[in-house]
Design an enzyme around this catalytic site. Sequence first.
Site, PDB file in Angstrom:
ATOM      1  N   ASP A 180       0.814  -1.204   0.000  1.00 17.44           N
ATOM      2  CA  ASP A 180       0.000   0.000   0.000  1.00 17.44           C
ATOM      3  C   ASP A 180       0.850   1.257   0.000  1.00 17.44           C
ATOM      4  O   ASP A 180       2.024   1.239   0.379  1.00 17.44           O
ATOM      5  CB  ASP A 180      -0.969   0.002   1.184  1.00 17.44           C
TER       6      ASP A 180
ATOM      7  N   GLU B 287       0.355  -1.230   5.744  1.00 11.17           N
ATOM      8  CA  GLU B 287       1.416  -0.672   6.592  1.00 11.17           C
ATOM      9  C   GLU B 287       1.216   0.804   6.858  1.00 11.17           C
ATOM     10  O   GLU B 287       1.466   1.288   7.965  1.00 11.17           O
ATOM     11  CB  GLU B 287       2.784  -0.908   5.931  1.00 11.17           C
TER      12      GLU B 287
ATOM     13  N   ASP C  16      13.455  -5.082   6.802  1.00 13.66           N
ATOM     14  CA  ASP C  16      12.321  -4.299   6.329  1.00 13.66           C
ATOM     15  C   ASP C  16      12.846  -2.996   5.730  1.00 13.66           C
ATOM     16  O   ASP C  16      14.050  -2.723   5.744  1.00 13.66           O
ATOM     17  CB  ASP C  16      11.364  -4.022   7.498  1.00 13.66           C
TER      18      ASP C  16
END
Length: 499
Positions: free
Chosen positions: A144, A209, A236
Amino acid sequence: MAAFSSRVRGVLWVAFLGLCGAVLTLLIVVLARTYSIQPPALALRLWPRRDQQRRVESAFSAQERRELKKVLQGAVRMQTVSFSPNDQNTTALAEFEPYIRKAFPAVFSATFIEHEIIGEYSHLFTVQGTNPQLQPYMLIAHIDVVPASPDGWDVSDPFSAEERDGFIYGRGTLDNKNSVMGILHALEFLLRRNYRPHRSFYIGLGHDEEVGGQKGAMKIVAELESRGVQLSFLLDEGSFIFDGIMTGIDKPVATIAITEKGAITANLTVTLEPGHSSAPPKRTSIGILSEALARLEQHPMPNLFGHGPEILMFEQLAPDFRFPLNIIMSNLWLFGPLVGRFLEQTPSTNALVRTTTAITMFHAGIKVLDIVNKTIDDKRVKIEVESAFDPLPVSPWDDRTFGVQVFRLTILDVFPDVGSVVPGICVGNTDSRHYGNLTNAIYRFNPVIFKSDDLPRFHGLNERISIEGYEKQVEFIFQLIQNSDISQLTESHVDFHEL
């Protein structure tokens, strides 16, 4: 009287000599620390590769490079926007699965790779390595993106993925579809070269997220926890390779965030007896609330430079600074307050040294409420916590930590011009904060060169990534997967390979 004056002069002379001696001693200590501190070896050593399967070189062909660009552009054009936890473009999110199935046929056809849909729109890949005795790791990213209006962009549409001057423009090119597609493409290219990973790993692609990760990352974590999964490390998004951003350092610096700040969302309300606008009370609720907010802005949270992991970054970078900054950074025990004052002058570095306050959100742990209450000092202003979480634990950063060695080696492989690899702090929040029960080794790093003019592009106008930079990001993951297949760390020895 003459004798008394003589004694006074003698005392002053002794005091002066003592002061000179103290200053000289201090100078010796400062210079000794400055020129005795050695930068940490970037790669430690070139590990023997004999416990790996056949190592393959990236050497992407011209056709593969065209494919990289085309597939990333297609992903950027999909408007997977998160407006709020309950307002997402689910149509675009649903279209993402068939898109990646078509783009990465080797990934979806490999018998040792399992793909699952989690929480309707998130994706979990399990890549089974040839050696089940090795502890797995995990690579995560998110699909997203934040909203984007075309106003102010240099291209016609922030979702056009238009190519201009060697860059691809569009929302998600830096945050974070570059990582989503980069991870999958790196694995795709390895599989096409018949490389089977030695160490198992997971890929987690969250779909929310930007609005907290409750439906995506948290459900992925719950699924892995139910299977008893424990990870060697997790990588990440987060920090970047900063080039020309750090004053006094000539070479690019790869900063890997080993923690991230906590956050509080607090509602401030004032309730008074209503009155008619023609005869308003002396003090209105809006006026009281405005004064409370003004006091928060006028009285920032304490400068805490030197009390957190940010000190590690500056200490390890100290030998790389030009004179006289190398002296200052090598002696933060003495110059720390001066550095802290300097860092608080600009918004981007101010967030490193204190809890930052915004009109709608207070970034910090729960304890900050006490400071907020004391700063406002008005019983008429009610403070209610809507959501909160503490800062994340600090991940290990030493020469014996497996993930750290893998990152250093991979950076040396792909970015030979990087001068230092140092720990840092992620001042925003990522999906990685939900993975704490799976590993204590969580790292946040986006292997992309970041220059000073890129800072406002993040969540802002003209977000973009260079085509060459994206190719390097894919190469980084390509090499990281292979470097992670080393079965164990080698013992320390003197055969160092340093930049």
